[in-house]
Enzyme design. Structure first.
Site, PDB file in Angstrom:
ATOM      1  N   TYR A 188       0.836  -1.208   0.000  1.00 60.02           N
ATOM      2  CA  TYR A 188       0.000   0.000   0.000  1.00 60.02           C
ATOM      3  C   TYR A 188       0.865   1.251   0.000  1.00 60.02           C
ATOM      4  O   TYR A 188       0.554   2.233  -0.663  1.00 60.02           O
ATOM      5  CB  TYR A 188      -0.937   0.011   1.221  1.00 60.02           C
ATOM      6  CG  TYR A 188      -1.968   1.129   1.120  1.00 60.02           C
ATOM      7  CD1 TYR A 188      -3.184   0.902   0.482  1.00 60.02           C
ATOM      8  CD2 TYR A 188      -1.695   2.397   1.625  1.00 60.02           C
ATOM      9  CE1 TYR A 188      -4.108   1.917   0.352  1.00 60.02           C
ATOM     10  CE2 TYR A 188      -2.614   3.421   1.492  1.00 60.02           C
ATOM     11  CZ  TYR A 188      -3.823   3.180   0.855  1.00 60.02           C
ATOM     12  OH  TYR A 188      -4.732   4.190   0.719  1.00 60.02           O
ATOM     13  N   PHE A 226      -7.157  21.207 -25.343  1.00 59.36           N
ATOM     14  CA  PHE A 226      -7.518  19.799 -25.371  1.00 59.36           C
ATOM     15  C   PHE A 226      -8.732  19.640 -24.462  1.00 59.36           C
ATOM     16  O   PHE A 226      -8.828  20.302 -23.427  1.00 59.36           O
ATOM     17  CB  PHE A 226      -6.372  18.861 -24.962  1.00 59.36           C
ATOM     18  CG  PHE A 226      -6.772  17.427 -25.180  1.00 59.36           C
ATOM     19  CD1 PHE A 226      -6.895  16.927 -26.465  1.00 59.36           C
ATOM     20  CD2 PHE A 226      -7.111  16.610 -24.115  1.00 59.36           C
ATOM     21  CE1 PHE A 226      -7.342  15.633 -26.692  1.00 59.36           C
ATOM     22  CE2 PHE A 226      -7.558  15.311 -24.328  1.00 59.36           C
ATOM     23  CZ  PHE A 226      -7.666  14.823 -25.625  1.00 59.36           C
ATOM     24  N   THR A 227      -9.619  18.736 -24.853  1.00 60.94           N
ATOM     25  CA  THR A 227     -10.928  18.620 -24.186  1.00 60.94           C
ATOM     26  C   THR A 227     -10.832  18.522 -22.651  1.00 60.94           C
ATOM     27  O   THR A 227     -11.373  19.355 -21.941  1.00 60.94           O
ATOM     28  CB  THR A 227     -11.671  17.393 -24.739  1.00 60.94           C
ATOM     29  OG1 THR A 227     -10.801  16.261 -24.618  1.00 60.94           O
ATOM     30  CG2 THR A 227     -12.051  17.584 -26.205  1.00 60.94           C
ATOM     31  N   ASP A 241       1.971  19.575 -21.060  1.00 60.96           N
ATOM     32  CA  ASP A 241       1.192  18.354 -21.282  1.00 60.96           C
ATOM     33  C   ASP A 241       2.073  17.463 -22.147  1.00 60.96           C
ATOM     34  O   ASP A 241       2.152  17.618 -23.361  1.00 60.96           O
ATOM     35  CB  ASP A 241      -0.137  18.675 -21.969  1.00 60.96           C
ATOM     36  CG  ASP A 241      -0.937  17.411 -22.281  1.00 60.96           C
ATOM     37  OD1 ASP A 241      -0.361  16.305 -22.208  1.00 60.96           O
ATOM     38  OD2 ASP A 241      -2.127  17.528 -22.604  1.00 60.96           O
ATOM     39  N   LYS A 280      -0.264   6.994 -23.822  1.00 58.59           N
ATOM     40  CA  LYS A 280       0.122   7.258 -25.217  1.00 58.59           C
ATOM     41  C   LYS A 280       1.604   6.909 -25.426  1.00 58.59           C
ATOM     42  O   LYS A 280       1.944   5.748 -25.534  1.00 58.59           O
ATOM     43  CB  LYS A 280      -0.151   8.731 -25.557  1.00 58.59           C
ATOM     44  CG  LYS A 280      -1.639   9.045 -25.806  1.00 58.59           C
ATOM     45  CD  LYS A 280      -2.430   9.210 -24.558  1.00 58.59           C
ATOM     46  CE  LYS A 280      -3.765   9.882 -24.790  1.00 58.59           C
ATOM     47  NZ  LYS A 280      -4.583   9.919 -23.571  1.00 58.59           N
ATOM     48  N   ARG A 298     -13.275  14.930 -34.400  1.00 52.82           N
ATOM     49  CA  ARG A 298     -12.555  16.009 -33.722  1.00 52.82           C
ATOM     50  C   ARG A 298     -12.961  17.309 -34.409  1.00 52.82           C
ATOM     51  O   ARG A 298     -12.237  17.890 -35.190  1.00 52.82           O
ATOM     52  CB  ARG A 298     -11.038  15.824 -33.819  1.00 52.82           C
ATOM     53  CG  ARG A 298     -10.500  14.618 -33.090  1.00 52.82           C
ATOM     54  CD  ARG A 298     -10.335  14.775 -31.596  1.00 52.82           C
ATOM     55  NE  ARG A 298     -11.504  14.641 -30.772  1.00 52.82           N
ATOM     56  CZ  ARG A 298     -11.458  14.530 -29.439  1.00 52.82           C
ATOM     57  NH1 ARG A 298     -10.325  14.512 -28.796  1.00 52.82           N
ATOM     58  NH2 ARG A 298     -12.552  14.448 -28.736  1.00 52.82           N
ATOM     59  N   PHE A 326     -18.961  14.740 -26.560  1.00 52.76           N
ATOM     60  CA  PHE A 326     -18.634  13.851 -27.676  1.00 52.76           C
ATOM     61  C   PHE A 326     -18.553  12.380 -27.259  1.00 52.76           C
ATOM     62  O   PHE A 326     -18.779  11.487 -28.058  1.00 52.76           O
ATOM     63  CB  PHE A 326     -17.294  14.277 -28.303  1.00 52.76           C
ATOM     64  CG  PHE A 326     -16.217  14.437 -27.280  1.00 52.76           C
ATOM     65  CD1 PHE A 326     -15.438  13.363 -26.915  1.00 52.76           C
ATOM     66  CD2 PHE A 326     -16.016  15.653 -26.631  1.00 52.76           C
ATOM     67  CE1 PHE A 326     -14.473  13.496 -25.929  1.00 52.76           C
ATOM     68  CE2 PHE A 326     -15.047  15.788 -25.649  1.00 52.76           C
ATOM     69  CZ  PHE A 326     -14.276  14.705 -25.290  1.00 52.76           C
TER      70      PHE A 326
HETATM   71  C1  P61 Z   1      -6.985  10.644 -27.115  1.00 53.80           C
HETATM   72  F1  P61 Z   1     -11.750  11.996 -27.297  1.00 53.80           F
HETATM   73  N1  P61 Z   1      -6.205  11.731 -25.171  1.00 53.80           N
HETATM   74  O1  P61 Z   1      -6.231  11.389 -27.768  1.00 53.80           O
HETATM   75  P1  P61 Z   1      -6.322  10.684 -20.275  1.00 53.80           P
HETATM   76  N2  P61 Z   1      -3.752  15.465 -22.952  1.00 53.80           N
HETATM   77  C2  P61 Z   1      -3.701  15.007 -24.216  1.00 53.80           C
HETATM   78  C3  P61 Z   1      -4.419  13.881 -24.561  1.00 53.80           C
HETATM   79  O2  P61 Z   1      -4.353  13.439 -25.810  1.00 53.80           O
HETATM   80  C4  P61 Z   1      -5.216  13.215 -23.579  1.00 53.80           C
HETATM   81  C5  P61 Z   1      -5.220  13.742 -22.258  1.00 53.80           C
HETATM   82  C6  P61 Z   1      -4.504  14.852 -21.982  1.00 53.80           C
HETATM   83  C7  P61 Z   1      -7.023  10.814 -25.666  1.00 53.80           C
HETATM   84  C8  P61 Z   1      -8.089  10.099 -24.855  1.00 53.80           C
HETATM   85  C9  P61 Z   1      -9.273  10.973 -24.935  1.00 53.80           C
HETATM   86  O3  P61 Z   1     -11.691  14.177 -25.848  1.00 53.80           O
HETATM   87  C10 P61 Z   1     -11.024  13.076 -25.447  1.00 53.80           C
HETATM   88  O4  P61 Z   1      -5.294   9.696 -19.890  1.00 53.80           O
HETATM   89  C11 P61 Z   1      -2.885  15.728 -25.219  1.00 53.80           C
HETATM   90  O5  P61 Z   1      -7.195  10.236 -21.392  1.00 53.80           O
HETATM   91  O6  P61 Z   1      -7.116  11.153 -19.115  1.00 53.80           O
HETATM   92  C12 P61 Z   1      -6.017  12.107 -23.917  1.00 53.80           C
HETATM   93  O7  P61 Z   1      -5.476  11.923 -20.803  1.00 53.80           O
HETATM   94  C13 P61 Z   1      -6.044  13.114 -21.183  1.00 53.80           C
HETATM   95  C14 P61 Z   1     -10.095  10.947 -26.024  1.00 53.80           C
HETATM   96  C15 P61 Z   1      -9.418  12.013 -24.038  1.00 53.80           C
HETATM   97  C16 P61 Z   1     -10.973  11.985 -26.253  1.00 53.80           C
HETATM   98  C17 P61 Z   1     -10.318  13.052 -24.288  1.00 53.80           C
HETATM   99  O8  P61 Z   1      -7.662   9.750 -27.620  1.00 53.80           O
END
Ligand code: P61
Length: 468
Positions: free
Chosen positions: A81, A133-134, A224, A267, A391, A458
């Site tokens: 833990y 970013f979203t 980021d 990623k 997107r 979305f």
């Molecule tokens: C993706 F449709 N990306 O590209 P988490 N920063 C950046 C990202 O690309 C990102 C995160 C932060 C995704 C998953 C995803 O609108 C969407 O680990 C540059 O997913 O929490 C994630 O990281 C967030 C798809 C996220 C989406 C949000 O497919």
């Protein structure tokens, strides 16, 4: 592509630097089955069952293939833990490759964004960044901030061949600083690469100039770093004076120019789940350690199991190897170049984690309010079982004040390539499928949104096909 590696001979191909040891079967469905599946999913590819998908290009997030080393790392999990040895190994690895001193693990990127935004942003603050970013923007807003886009104009034009569309327009940023005051800007939010612009990199020169400007006003840079190795590779390939540096060296340099970072490890770092917050400031670290125990878990695991931290540490090491990143981006460029040869409108220059179809040009007869990118993603699925991601206007959400749809310049469908998962033959099938949809594009009609969730709409919105 002719790619050079430090101390190595000229590499003429992007061939994968690995061989395949285990496979996962995929299955093709019939067109009738797909029509039914996408209708049931409300014409939203996020709502499809993965079993109904043939080639999954929804995302490169958590979908990459781990190496044999990473799988072995899972067996080395120390699930204590508190004080797991995997945490200390992860911290050491992050320090070695990314330069940051303190690390707080989280369940994924948005967990880190949440904690960091709550610590640094106060009500009424402004957060400038190189395109939204979203999840990042949502957490900035939930903490009381207002995101301000200060990316260069070239980023909003899919045809513009500028190689560093992730750059910050420094004049625009300085105008904002002078207008609202440096004390209202807790940090500049910089993504490497810029996802919503088509996976476009920021240059080292621009980042250095940004560092100088922010130093002048005492403003932090938060990074980021979700796809930092991909950004570094583009710098190595395209930026003057960088061709003799390794990707690992450039990654380290990028991170050293910033004050801290949030990371979705799903990623670049090729794990199925995980993320972290990394900073150099002991005060921010202390606050983050305090918040993580409320929202994620103890500060030495945050949202992750010990084994996942071990796989992540190994994934980070692999992600900065030149041979790996060259094959990863090489595959994306192979796909993009083939689509371009067929006359398919895509975002140029080709980015790093996927190829982005320009839905405005693909379906010029469908107005943005009828969701051309959402429609195109649904049609591509019907055509061949390929799952892509909208997107565009759906992802951009609504204006907080007016309640109207935001209308982004870029109305795109992202064909995202998971790392180390698909083959060149799959890329060829994708090209063929997109081309088949392109040939019948004039018969395609737009859609209407019939269900809209409050946050990040979305993901769960539902649509209906329009008759005309
Ligand atoms: C993706 F449709 N990306 O590209 P988490 N920063 C950046 C990202 O690309 C990102 C995160 C932060 C995704 C998953 C995803 O609108 C969407 O680990 C540059 O997913 O929490 C994630 O990281 C967030 C798809 C996220 C989406 C949000 O497919």
């Amino acid at each position: 592509m002719h790619l050079k590696e430090k101390n190595m001979t000229l590499v003429k191909t992007w061939a994968e630097p690995y061989k395949i040891k285990m496979v996962e079967p995929v299955f093709m469905t019939t067109k009738a089955q797909r029509k039914n599946a996408i209708k049931e999913a409300g014409y939203n590819t996020f709502l499809l069952k993965s079993a109904d998908v043939y080639i999954d290009l929804l995302t490169d997030s958590g979908t990459s293939a781990m190496s044999d080393r990473q799988w072995a790392g899972l067996m080395m999990g120390d699930e204590a833990y508190a004080g797991s040895r995997n945490y200390y190994n992860l911290e050491e690895t992050i320090n070695k490759y990314y330069s940051y001193k303190y690390v707080v693990p989280t369940h994924q990127g948005r967990g880190a964004e949440h904690i960091l935004s709550q610590i640094l942003i106060s009500e009424g603050d402004y957060v400038p960044g190189n395109m939204y970013f979203t999840t990042t923007k949502l957490h900035q807003e939930l903490a009381g901030g207002k995101f301000v886009d200060v990316i260069v104009d070239e980023a909003h034009d899919p045809e513009n061949m500028f190689p560093f569309k992730g750059n910050v327009n420094l004049e625009r940023l300085e105008v904002l600083i002078n207008k609202v005051g440096a004390d209202k800007i807790p940090y500049v939010s910089i993504a490497t690469t810029v996802n919503m612009a088509g996976g476009q990199p920021i240059s080292l020169a621009n980042l250095k100039a940004l560092r100088e400007l922010t130093n002048k006003y005492g403003i932090k840079i938060i990074h980021d770093m979700t796809r930092v190795a991909e950004n570094a590779f583009m710098i190595q390939q395209k930026e003057e004076g960088c061709k003799d540096k390794t990707v690992a060296e450039i990654v380290y340099e990028i991170c050293s120019l910033t004050d801290g970072a949030t990371m979705s490890a799903k990623k670049d770092a090729m794990v199925n789940i995980g993320g972290f917050l990394a900073v150099n400031d002991p005060d921010i670290h202390e606050k983050a350690q305090n918040m993580v125990v409320v929202y994620e878990g103890l500060h030495t695991y945050g949202g992750m199991a010990g084994r996942d931290m071990e796989a992540l540490a190994i994934g980070i090491t692999e992600s900065v190897q030149d041979a790996h990143i060259q094959a990863r981006v090489g595959q994306v460029h192979y796909l993009g170049n083939k689509l371009q040869k067929k006359g398919i409108p895509i975002v140029k220059p080709i980015g790093t984690h996927g190829v982005f179809l320009d839905a405005k040009k693909f379906l010029p007869h469908i107005s943005q309010d009828k969701f051309p990118a959402q429609t195109l993603a649904a049609e591509l699925y019907i055509e061949s079982g390929i799952r892509a991601m909208e997107r565009g206007i759906v992802s951009a959400g609504r204006n907080k004040k007016t309640g109207e749809h935001n209308h982004p310049n870029l109305e795109l469908v992202r064909l995202t390539i998971p790392r180390r998962v698909y083959t060149q033959a799959h890329m060829d099938v994708i090209v063929e499928s997109v081309y088949n949809v392109y040939k019948r594009k004039n018969a395609i009609k737009g859609m209407e949104m019939i269900y809209e969730p409050k946050y990040l709409r979305f993901f769960q919105a539902r649509f209906k096909k329009l008759k005309k």
